[in-house]
Design a protein around this motif. Structure first.
Motif, PDB file in Angstrom:
ATOM      1  N   VAL A  23       0.945  -1.263   0.027  1.00 47.89           N
ATOM      2  CA  VAL A  23       0.049   0.086   0.044  1.00 47.89           C
ATOM      3  C   VAL A  23       0.765   1.226   0.058  1.00 47.89           C
ATOM      4  N   ALA A  24       2.288   0.875  -0.231  1.00 52.42           N
ATOM      5  CA  ALA A  24       2.932   2.094  -0.114  1.00 52.42           C
ATOM      6  C   ALA A  24       2.719   3.343  -1.024  1.00 52.42           C
ATOM      7  N   ASP A  25       2.119   3.026  -1.992  1.00 52.30           N
ATOM      8  CA  ASP A  25       2.076   4.095  -3.082  1.00 52.30           C
ATOM      9  C   ASP A  25       0.482   4.664  -2.880  1.00 52.30           C
ATOM     10  N   LEU A  26      -0.377   4.076  -2.047  1.00 51.74           N
ATOM     11  CA  LEU A  26      -1.686   4.497  -2.148  1.00 51.74           C
ATOM     12  C   LEU A  26      -1.859   5.799  -1.151  1.00 51.74           C
ATOM     13  N   PRO A  27      -2.281   6.791  -1.695  1.00 50.30           N
ATOM     14  CA  PRO A  27      -2.561   7.972  -0.763  1.00 50.30           C
ATOM     15  C   PRO A  27      -3.306   7.820   0.246  1.00 50.30           C
ATOM     16  N   ASP A  28      -4.152   7.108   0.525  1.00 48.04           N
ATOM     17  CA  ASP A  28      -4.856   6.635   1.569  1.00 48.04           C
ATOM     18  C   ASP A  28      -3.981   6.292   2.818  1.00 48.04           C
ATOM     19  N   ALA A  29      -3.260   5.181   2.261  1.00 49.24           N
ATOM     20  CA  ALA A  29      -2.254   4.651   3.497  1.00 49.24           C
ATOM     21  C   ALA A  29      -1.331   5.500   3.927  1.00 49.24           C
ATOM     22  N   VAL A  30      -0.752   6.576   3.085  1.00 54.10           N
ATOM     23  CA  VAL A  30       0.256   7.561   3.191  1.00 54.10           C
ATOM     24  C   VAL A  30      -0.424   8.594   4.236  1.00 54.10           C
ATOM     25  N   ALA A  31      -1.723   8.686   3.947  1.00 56.74           N
ATOM     26  CA  ALA A  31      -2.325   9.834   4.962  1.00 56.74           C
ATOM     27  C   ALA A  31      -2.588   9.368   6.296  1.00 56.74           C
ATOM     28  N   PHE A  32      -2.996   7.999   6.236  1.00 55.39           N
ATOM     29  CA  PHE A  32      -3.035   7.541   7.609  1.00 55.39           C
ATOM     30  C   PHE A  32      -1.710   7.434   8.505  1.00 55.39           C
ATOM     31  N   ARG A  33      -0.482   7.138   7.793  1.00 56.03           N
ATOM     32  CA  ARG A  33       0.504   6.964   8.416  1.00 56.03           C
ATOM     33  C   ARG A  33       1.071   8.366   8.794  1.00 56.03           C
ATOM     34  N   ASP A  34       0.656   9.578   7.946  1.00 59.35           N
ATOM     35  CA  ASP A  34       1.129  10.909   8.283  1.00 59.35           C
ATOM     36  C   ASP A  34       0.235  11.309   9.318  1.00 59.35           C
ATOM     37  N   GLY A  35      -1.063  10.928   9.538  1.00 61.02           N
ATOM     38  CA  GLY A  35      -1.707  11.398  10.726  1.00 61.02           C
ATOM     39  C   GLY A  35      -1.336  10.755  12.030  1.00 61.02           C
ATOM     40  N   LEU A  36      -0.901   9.480  11.960  1.00 60.36           N
ATOM     41  CA  LEU A  36      -0.033   8.922  13.049  1.00 60.36           C
ATOM     42  C   LEU A  36       1.101   9.532  13.519  1.00 60.36           C
ATOM     43  N   GLN A  37       1.835  10.128  12.447  1.00 59.83           N
ATOM     44  CA  GLN A  37       3.122  10.813  12.811  1.00 59.83           C
ATOM     45  C   GLN A  37       2.754  12.281  13.486  1.00 59.83           C
ATOM     46  N   GLU A  38       1.773  12.857  12.995  1.00 65.03           N
ATOM     47  CA  GLU A  38       1.209  13.997  13.536  1.00 65.03           C
ATOM     48  C   GLU A  38       0.704  13.810  15.013  1.00 65.03           C
ATOM     49  N   ALA A  39      -0.114  12.881  15.137  1.00 59.96           N
ATOM     50  CA  ALA A  39      -0.539  12.574  16.432  1.00 59.96           C
ATOM     51  C   ALA A  39       0.706  12.367  17.465  1.00 59.96           C
ATOM     52  N   ARG A 288     -10.534  16.696  16.850  1.00 57.95           N
ATOM     53  CA  ARG A 288      -9.966  16.600  15.622  1.00 57.95           C
ATOM     54  C   ARG A 288      -9.627  15.424  14.911  1.00 57.95           C
ATOM     55  N   THR A 289     -10.032  15.028  13.773  1.00 58.63           N
ATOM     56  CA  THR A 289      -9.601  13.933  12.893  1.00 58.63           C
ATOM     57  C   THR A 289      -8.525  14.456  12.146  1.00 58.63           C
ATOM     58  N   LEU A 290      -7.337  13.708  12.551  1.00 60.35           N
ATOM     59  CA  LEU A 290      -6.299  13.921  11.542  1.00 60.35           C
ATOM     60  C   LEU A 290      -5.911  13.326  10.455  1.00 60.35           C
ATOM     61  N   ALA A 291      -6.714  11.886  10.185  1.00 61.79           N
ATOM     62  CA  ALA A 291      -6.695  11.342   9.071  1.00 61.79           C
ATOM     63  C   ALA A 291      -7.991   9.996   9.236  1.00 61.79           C
ATOM     64  N   TYR A 292      -8.444   9.866   8.169  1.00 59.87           N
ATOM     65  CA  TYR A 292      -9.387   8.644   8.071  1.00 59.87           C
ATOM     66  C   TYR A 292      -9.410   8.228   6.667  1.00 59.87           C
ATOM     67  N   ALA A 293      -9.161   6.888   6.497  1.00 55.41           N
ATOM     68  CA  ALA A 293      -9.349   6.494   5.436  1.00 55.41           C
ATOM     69  C   ALA A 293      -9.690   4.685   5.375  1.00 55.41           C
ATOM     70  N   PRO A 294     -10.586   4.297   4.559  1.00 53.54           N
ATOM     71  CA  PRO A 294     -10.804   2.864   4.515  1.00 53.54           C
ATOM     72  C   PRO A 294      -9.704   2.348   3.517  1.00 53.54           C
ATOM     73  N   ILE A 295      -9.205   1.275   4.069  1.00 54.18           N
ATOM     74  CA  ILE A 295      -7.897   0.553   3.559  1.00 54.18           C
ATOM     75  C   ILE A 295      -8.501  -0.708   3.577  1.00 54.18           C
ATOM     76  N   PRO A 296      -8.959  -1.387   2.447  1.00 56.26           N
ATOM     77  CA  PRO A 296      -9.286  -2.651   2.409  1.00 56.26           C
ATOM     78  C   PRO A 296      -8.219  -3.748   2.718  1.00 56.26           C
ATOM     79  N   GLN A 297      -6.965  -3.247   1.965  1.00 53.13           N
ATOM     80  CA  GLN A 297      -5.805  -4.329   2.079  1.00 53.13           C
ATOM     81  C   GLN A 297      -5.318  -4.706   3.703  1.00 53.13           C
ATOM     82  N   TRP A 298      -6.151  -3.613   4.479  1.00 57.50           N
ATOM     83  CA  TRP A 298      -5.941  -3.902   5.827  1.00 57.50           C
ATOM     84  C   TRP A 298      -7.237  -4.263   6.571  1.00 57.50           C
ATOM     85  N   LEU A 299      -8.180  -4.357   6.015  1.00 58.60           N
ATOM     86  CA  LEU A 299      -9.477  -4.776   6.378  1.00 58.60           C
ATOM     87  C   LEU A 299     -10.062  -3.896   7.207  1.00 58.60           C
ATOM     88  N   THR A 300      -9.952  -2.593   7.126  1.00 62.78           N
ATOM     89  CA  THR A 300     -10.171  -1.736   8.194  1.00 62.78           C
ATOM     90  C   THR A 300     -10.548  -0.210   8.039  1.00 62.78           C
TER      91      THR A 300
END
Length: 313
Positions: A23-39, A288-300
């Motif tokens: 998923v490294a090239d998927l914007p949703d996965a990158v956005a979630f990772r970035d949200g974790l880093q911001e948090a 405040r929501t920092l990131a949200y994405a449905p990521i089917p590859q992670w089922l969640t």
């Protein structure tokens, strides 16, 4: 008097560790990772002296031979280390943990305690990404979210309220962050322990009952069962829940029973209990929501949100 200075809710998935390349090239996965880093940056900026982390256990520390509704680690805490998550001893604020247990009991809220608690990614995934240096002592609070009967959402909310009161009455002057790990909507291919229909069902229940001394021996097939599952994500439910969290109005969701949660958000959606307890522990706050994405590859449905005490959304 200690105080809660920040609340964070974050979804977890070990697939983020083991299958990131998918998923490294998927914007949703990158956005979630970035949200974790911001948090993680916000947690560091809050300068906590301790972190209360509320999460689940996926039958690697708790098993069907003994399944308490609520357990607080007051002594040793060890990460199972599955799928690249932190393994080995974790630092515990034993003083604060014991005070939480005593305070809860004094307020007629019975919580189990453990002097030797093993936790899995239901606790450690969020530590890995939100407190990456693991240099802050924790108080692990494990809720039963997968082995019915489950504590109600209202019960989890009351638990969070009492945790918040206990922190404020500990006689110390600590800054405490509260982290919720789990959710959002997802469906795991897990049976209810009393209703097995397939060979995989029976295998999983055997693992959940007999795995206390040998959980890792079941891991390969268990992982295969999960990887073969089809995603079942309800983005509408997730976004509605995140909006309620941000607005501080969880009253509607507290009326949901287990059947409604599962029908709308899957059996994995039961993990919103940790978010509900976290929000109640923080008390009145701006969300405040920092990131949200449905990521089917992670089922969640993967979300990250923060609650800032007296802060801006």
């Amino acid at each position: 008097m200690s105080e809660v200075v920040l609340g964070v809710g974050a979804s977890h998935s070990t697939l983020m560790n083991t299958h990131w390349d998918e998923v490294a090239d998927l914007p949703d996965a990158v956005a979630f990772r970035d949200g974790l880093q911001e948090a993680a940056g916000l947690v560091a900026a809050a300068r906590p002296d301790a972190v209360v982390i509320i999460g689940s256990n996926h039958f690697r520390g708790f098993f069907l031979d003994m399944m308490p509704a609520v357990t607080i680690g007051v002594g040793e805490c060890v990460g199972a280390g599955e799928s690249g998550t932190p393994g080995g001893p974790l630092p515990v604020d034993t003083g604060l943990a014991r005070h939480l247990v005593d305070s809860l009991l004094e307020n007629e809220f019975d919580a189990a305690f453990s002097l030797r608690l093993q936790v899995d990614h239901g606790i450690t995934h969020s530590l890995q990404y939100l407190v990456p240096d693991l240099d802050v002592p924790i108080v692990p609070v494990v809720l039963n979210m997968f082995a019915p009967p489950l504590p109600t959402l209202r019960r989890c909310h009351r638990l969070g309220e009492r945790i918040g009161r206990a922190i404020a009455s500990d006689g110390e002057a600590k800054r405490v962050a509260v982290i919720a790990s789990g959710g959002l909507s997802h469906r795991l291919p897990w049976p209810k322990w009393f209703a097995t229909f397939s060979d995989d069902d029976r295998f999983l229940v055997e693992a959940w009952l007999n795995g206390r001394a040998s959980w890792s021996e079941y891991e390969v097939r268990r992982r295969q069962i999960i990887r073969a599952a089809a995603p079942d994500i309800n983005s509408d439910f997730d976004r509605r829940f995140l909006d309620m969290l941000a607005d501080g109005g969880l009253g509607e969701i507290l009326g949901y029973d287990n059947h409604r949660i599962e029908s709308e958000a899957g059996n994995g959606g039961q993990e919103i209990r940790s978010w509900v307890a976290m929000a109640a522990a923080v008390g009145p706050a701006r969300g405040r929501t920092l990131a949200y994405a449905p990521i089917p590859q992670w089922l969640t449905g993967m979300g990250v949100a923060v609650l800032s005490v007296g802060g801006d959304r």
